[in-house]
Design a protein around this motif. Structure first.
Motif, short mmCIF file in Angstrom:
data_model
loop_
_atom_site.label_atom_id
_atom_site.label_comp_id
_atom_site.label_asym_id
_atom_site.label_seq_id
_atom_site.Cartn_x
_atom_site.Cartn_y
_atom_site.Cartn_z
N TRP A 333 39.35 41.03 36.79
CA TRP A 333 40.57 40.25 36.23
C TRP A 333 40.33 39.64 34.89
O TRP A 333 40.97 39.71 33.89
CB TRP A 333 40.92 39.28 37.34
CG TRP A 333 41.83 38.19 37.13
CD1 TRP A 333 43.08 38.38 36.37
CD2 TRP A 333 41.62 36.68 37.28
NE1 TRP A 333 43.63 37.09 36.25
CE2 TRP A 333 42.83 36.16 36.76
CE3 TRP A 333 40.76 36.05 37.74
CZ2 TRP A 333 43.03 34.88 36.73
CZ3 TRP A 333 40.73 34.80 37.97
CH2 TRP A 333 42.00 33.95 37.23
N ALA A 334 39.06 39.26 34.71
CA ALA A 334 38.67 38.49 33.32
C ALA A 334 38.98 39.34 32.38
O ALA A 334 39.03 39.22 31.06
CB ALA A 334 37.42 37.81 33.64
N GLU A 335 38.29 40.64 32.60
CA GLU A 335 38.17 41.53 31.64
C GLU A 335 39.79 42.02 31.15
O GLU A 335 39.94 42.37 30.06
CB GLU A 335 37.51 42.82 32.10
CG GLU A 335 35.85 42.75 32.22
CD GLU A 335 35.26 44.00 32.98
OE1 GLU A 335 36.14 44.78 33.42
OE2 GLU A 335 34.07 43.90 33.30
N GLU A 346 44.15 36.69 19.68
CA GLU A 346 44.13 35.28 19.64
C GLU A 346 42.24 35.18 19.52
O GLU A 346 41.58 36.19 19.50
CB GLU A 346 44.10 34.91 21.14
CG GLU A 346 45.64 35.08 21.68
CD GLU A 346 45.70 34.86 23.08
OE1 GLU A 346 46.74 34.13 23.65
OE2 GLU A 346 44.63 35.07 24.13
N MET A 347 42.05 34.07 19.00
CA MET A 347 40.79 33.54 18.89
C MET A 347 39.88 33.89 19.84
O MET A 347 40.01 32.97 20.87
CB MET A 347 40.61 31.88 18.38
CG MET A 347 39.37 31.70 17.94
SD MET A 347 38.72 32.50 16.53
CE MET A 347 39.53 31.76 15.25
N PRO A 354 38.82 35.11 26.34
CA PRO A 354 39.82 34.27 25.75
C PRO A 354 39.47 32.81 26.15
O PRO A 354 38.61 32.50 27.01
CB PRO A 354 41.09 34.34 26.57
CG PRO A 354 40.82 34.95 28.02
CD PRO A 354 39.60 35.89 27.58
N ALA A 355 39.67 31.86 25.20
CA ALA A 355 39.43 30.37 25.24
C ALA A 355 39.65 29.80 26.54
O ALA A 355 39.27 28.57 26.83
CB ALA A 355 39.82 29.81 24.19
N TYR A 356 40.82 30.35 27.15
CA TYR A 356 41.30 29.74 28.46
C TYR A 356 41.03 30.26 29.58
O TYR A 356 41.61 30.14 30.80
CB TYR A 356 42.96 29.66 28.17
CG TYR A 356 43.62 31.11 27.85
CD1 TYR A 356 43.71 31.96 28.80
CD2 TYR A 356 44.02 31.30 26.53
CE1 TYR A 356 44.28 33.22 28.62
CE2 TYR A 356 44.43 32.60 26.22
CZ TYR A 356 44.50 33.58 27.26
OH TYR A 356 44.99 34.73 26.96
N LEU A 357 39.94 31.14 29.59
CA LEU A 357 39.40 31.79 30.63
C LEU A 357 38.80 30.64 31.81
O LEU A 357 39.41 30.91 33.21
CB LEU A 357 38.10 32.20 30.39
CG LEU A 357 37.36 33.09 31.51
CD1 LEU A 357 38.14 34.06 32.26
CD2 LEU A 357 35.93 33.56 31.03
N GLY A 358 38.36 29.66 31.61
CA GLY A 358 37.97 28.49 32.52
C GLY A 358 39.38 27.84 33.14
O GLY A 358 39.27 27.65 34.36
N ASP A 396 26.54 34.94 32.62
CA ASP A 396 27.97 35.55 32.05
C ASP A 396 29.06 34.50 32.18
O ASP A 396 29.16 33.64 33.40
CB ASP A 396 28.30 36.66 32.88
CG ASP A 396 29.39 37.30 32.70
OD1 ASP A 396 29.66 37.92 31.48
OD2 ASP A 396 30.53 37.17 33.40
N PRO A 397 29.69 34.42 31.16
CA PRO A 397 30.77 33.34 31.15
C PRO A 397 31.76 33.24 32.47
O PRO A 397 32.23 32.20 32.84
CB PRO A 397 31.80 33.73 29.97
CG PRO A 397 30.79 34.42 29.11
CD PRO A 397 29.71 35.10 29.98
N VAL A 398 32.03 34.55 32.97
CA VAL A 398 33.02 34.57 34.19
C VAL A 398 32.19 33.85 35.37
O VAL A 398 32.68 33.13 36.20
CB VAL A 398 33.31 35.88 34.51
CG1 VAL A 398 34.36 35.97 35.91
CG2 VAL A 398 34.07 36.51 33.46
N VAL A 399 30.99 34.14 35.50
CA VAL A 399 30.10 33.43 36.51
C VAL A 399 30.03 31.97 36.30
O VAL A 399 30.37 31.10 37.25
CB VAL A 399 28.57 34.04 36.67
CG1 VAL A 399 27.75 33.20 37.85
CG2 VAL A 399 28.51 35.29 37.03
#
Length: 429
Positions: A333-335, A346-347, A354-358, A396-399
């Motif tokens: 989903w994050a990918e 987007e930046m 994306p910056a809004y992942l969190g 990893d950012p998603v984790v």
């Protein structure tokens, strides 16, 4: 319905002009084939649309027709034992049109022909409000489907029927305070990006017994809690989710296959109908809803599948049931978010996400919980998400974004998995 024209096509992202009255997250029909899309950006007279189907064949100048409606799911009898794609089209019906999904095909989520035996629980003159149960349908041998007044509606029952009805046939009417009459049906609709309302959120207090000793003894999760299962490829994340789906003491299971390999979803589709519910001995599918969105399906539909699944889960929670939702895997989903964000130019944030992942991850897991539902019933929604970091890298950012939100962490060790030790949870570390 407003009509615009395509000015750019970039994979699953389409840009169109001439849609002055468009709103964020409105559903549109794209091209001559009327592909399903959703508006995700508006600016300078141009709307950006993520298309939930293959965009091959689209060209500049093709029409884009607005529907004026957000992406919604149909909620009613017929959900259980069914298998849907990411935007709630029933795969059993799609299979009749060929081996592959026909572009632009429109099939209602719930069967419009099947009649359900409805037993009313209210009478003429009763006062009801949103969330109140007005009747029951014996949907499967395991579960009673409780028919509720849609959220936001209230008034006096002026007519209520009993008998066999389709999901589109009127079963009663209520009269609101302003004098307007509102028809009632077995089915209601709800936007997937808006969480269903509850009276109050309460702290979880009862354990979700998973049937796995290492989890229930050392790393328990509560009904209404959240958990994540990070681990490298081949460590057994999907197997753990399958075991929890079968043995957990929840009443309803919603299983989302989000961007997983086709063979893994094929295993689910083959095994789940053959599994027996340990409490009743009946087929497990009688209390299960499957959302199948494999890795070869359009990337934008992965994002929709997560919201489709959790909205269905909230609906059963509102009936007062204990619901367990499994998302396999939120990394896919994050990918999908990363790909759409890149095409929107987007930046980028860390590792291109994306910056809004969190924010997106938090908004998904925060829909779990133990709730006092409308109608004064208590229901729970537990969310368990698998995370597949590349190479098993837990930085990893998603984790990391997931760990900030969830309460329980079941990290899998590939060394234990290679030794055939399942679940591959290293309880020493």
């Amino acid at each position: 319905m407003e009509e615009g024209r395509i000015i750019k096509v970039s994979g699953p992202l389409v840009q169109a002009e001439g849609m002055k009255n468009a709103r964020m997250y409105d559903v549109v029909r794209v091209g001559e084939a009327k592909l399903i899309g959703e508006i995700i950006r508006i600016g300078g007279g141009i709307v950006s649309i993520q298309v939930y189907e293959e965009t091959e064949g689209l060209k500049v100048g093709d029409p884009v027709i607005g529907t004026g409606q957000p992406l919604i799911v149909e909620l009613g009898p017929g959900l259980l034992s069914n298998i849907f794609d990411g935007i709630q089209r029933p795969l059993s019906m799609l299979a009749t049109t060929g081996d592959f999904i026909t572009k632009g095909i429109q099939i209602p989520a719930l069967d419009r022909e099947k009649k359900w035996d409805f037993k009313s629980l209210v009478k003429k003159g009763d006062m009801v409000s949103g969330g109140d149960i007005i009747g029951e349908v014996k949907e499967t041998g395991i579960l009673l489907h409780k028919i509720m007044v849609p959220p936001g509606e209230s008034g006096e029952v002026i007519n209520i029927k009993q008998g066999s009805f389709t999901v589109e046939e009127e079963i009663g009417r209520i009269k609101r305070e302003d004098g307007k009459e509102v028809p009632l049906f077995l089915m209601q609709k709800w936007p997937v990006r808006i969480k269903r309302p509850v009276k109050a959120k309460m702290p979880p207090c009862e354990p979700l017994v998973t049937g796995q000793r290492v989890i229930d003894t050392l790393f328990p999760v509560l009904k209404g809690g959240t958990a994540c299962i990070p681990g490298p490829f081949g460590s057994g994340k999907t197997v753990v989710l399958h075991m929890i789906a079968k043995w957990a003491n929840s009443q309803v299971v919603v299983y989302i296959g989000c961007g997983e390999r086709g063979n893994e979803m094929a295993d689910v589709l083959i095994e789940f109908p053959e599994l027996k519910d340990p409490a009743t001995g009946r087929p497990l599918m009688e209390r299960t809803v499957l959302i199948a969105n494999t890795s070869n399906m359009p990337v934008a539909a992965r994002e929709a599948s997560i919201y489709t699944g959790i909205t269905i889960a909230e609906y059963f929670r509102d009936m007062g049931y204990s619901v367990a939702l499994m998302a396999d895997s939120t990394s896919r989903w994050a990918e999908a978010l990363r790909e759409i964000s890149g095409r929107l130019e987007e930046m980028p944030g860390e590792e291109g996400y994306p910056a809004y992942l969190g924010t997106s991850v938090a908004s998904f897991y925060e829909r779990a919980g133990r709730s006092l539902c409308l109608g004064n019933r208590e229901g729970t929604l537990s969310v368990i998400g698998a995370v597949s970091p590349p190479g098993g890298d837990l930085t990893d950012p998603v984790v990391q974004m997931t760990l900030k939100v969830v309460k329980v962490y079941w990290g899998l060790d590939d060394r234990l998995a290679y030794q055939r030790h399942f679940p591959a949870i290293n309880w020493l570390t």
